[in-house]
Design a protein around this motif. Structure first.
Motif, PDB file in Angstrom:
ATOM      1  N   CYS A   3       0.950  -1.243  -0.055  1.00  0.00           N
ATOM      2  CA  CYS A   3       0.038   0.043   0.127  1.00  0.00           C
ATOM      3  C   CYS A   3       0.794   1.125   0.126  1.00  0.00           C
ATOM      4  CB  CYS A   3      -0.955  -0.040   1.240  1.00  0.00           C
ATOM      5  SG  CYS A   3      -2.349  -1.103   0.919  1.00  0.00           S
ATOM      6  N   HIS A  27      -1.883  -4.833  -7.465  1.00  0.00           N
ATOM      7  CA  HIS A  27      -2.355  -4.614  -5.988  1.00  0.00           C
ATOM      8  C   HIS A  27      -3.813  -3.510  -6.271  1.00  0.00           C
ATOM      9  CE1 HIS A  27      -2.340  -3.788  -1.868  1.00  0.00           C
ATOM     10  NE2 HIS A  27      -2.374  -2.395  -2.226  1.00  0.00           N
ATOM     11  N   CYS A  31      -6.897  -4.161  -3.787  1.00  0.00           N
ATOM     12  CA  CYS A  31      -7.084  -3.317  -2.334  1.00  0.00           C
ATOM     13  C   CYS A  31      -8.063  -2.215  -2.719  1.00  0.00           C
ATOM     14  CB  CYS A  31      -5.475  -2.750  -2.284  1.00  0.00           C
ATOM     15  SG  CYS A  31      -5.839  -1.806  -0.631  1.00  0.00           S
ATOM     16  N   CYS A  34      -6.511   1.518  -1.900  1.00  0.00           N
ATOM     17  CA  CYS A  34      -5.638   2.181  -2.775  1.00  0.00           C
ATOM     18  C   CYS A  34      -6.481   2.503  -3.820  1.00  0.00           C
ATOM     19  CB  CYS A  34      -4.430   1.093  -3.131  1.00  0.00           C
ATOM     20  SG  CYS A  34      -3.268   0.996  -1.748  1.00  0.00           S
TER      21      CYS A  34
END
Ligand SMILES: [Zn+2]
Length: 165
Positions: A3, A27, A31, A34
């Motif tokens: 992150c 990611h 996520c 994010c």
């Protein structure tokens, strides 16, 4: 951990997504935090793209000119006020560390001299002279500050003296 890496790459994600490492981009899909942050940043950027500075009112220029003229007329007092503020500020913010540094130098000088006396080491006097020069320049600075303070005080008793500066 990833992150934080995403946060470091947020600007690149907006401007040049291809340059961002693949693990960061994948990611983002997993996520929520994010991807939300990126979406908010994108929204802000597009708002700023759309935003246009409003036109100044017709009287803006004349008002600005008048304000500038006022400020210029008030300049001597303002300048001295700023000098006084700087002096006070300097006393609190930078002069105390300087004084602390001078004290530390004195201690080093004292210790060096003491060690020199004890061991008769030839290197000590050379170090001491450099230290003395530093202390001398610190002392000169203090004198300049004092002179400025004196000028400031003189102006308080007479406006003419201030204008002659
Ligand atoms: Zn994340």
């Amino acid at each position: 951990m990833i992150c934080r890496k995403v946060k470091a790459n947020l600007a690149d994600l907006l401007l040049d997504p291809e340059a961002v490492p693949a693990d960061v981009r994948s990611h983002l899909k997993e996520c929520a935090a994010c991807s939300q942050e990126l979406a908010e940043l994108q929204a802000t950027m597009s708002l700023m793209d759309e935003w246009q500075a409003p036109e100044p009112t017709p009287y803006f220029d004349s008002r600005l000119t008048a304000r500038l003229r006022e400020e210029q007329r008030a300049e001597p007092a303002g300048f001295l006020e700023r000098m006084r503020a700087r002096l006070l500020f300097g006393t609190n913010m930078s002069f105390r560390p300087l004084a602390a540094g001078a004290l530390a130098l004195l201690l080093i000088l004292g210790g060096g001299t003491y060690a020199g006396l004890m061991t008769s080491h030839s290197g000590a006097p050379i170090q001491a002279s450099a230290t003395v020069q530093d202390l001398q320049s610190l002392d000169d600075n203090a004198q300049v500050f004092q002179q400025m303070a004196t000028l400031d005080q003189n102006d308080d008793s007479s406006d003419d003296a201030g204008n002659n500066l």
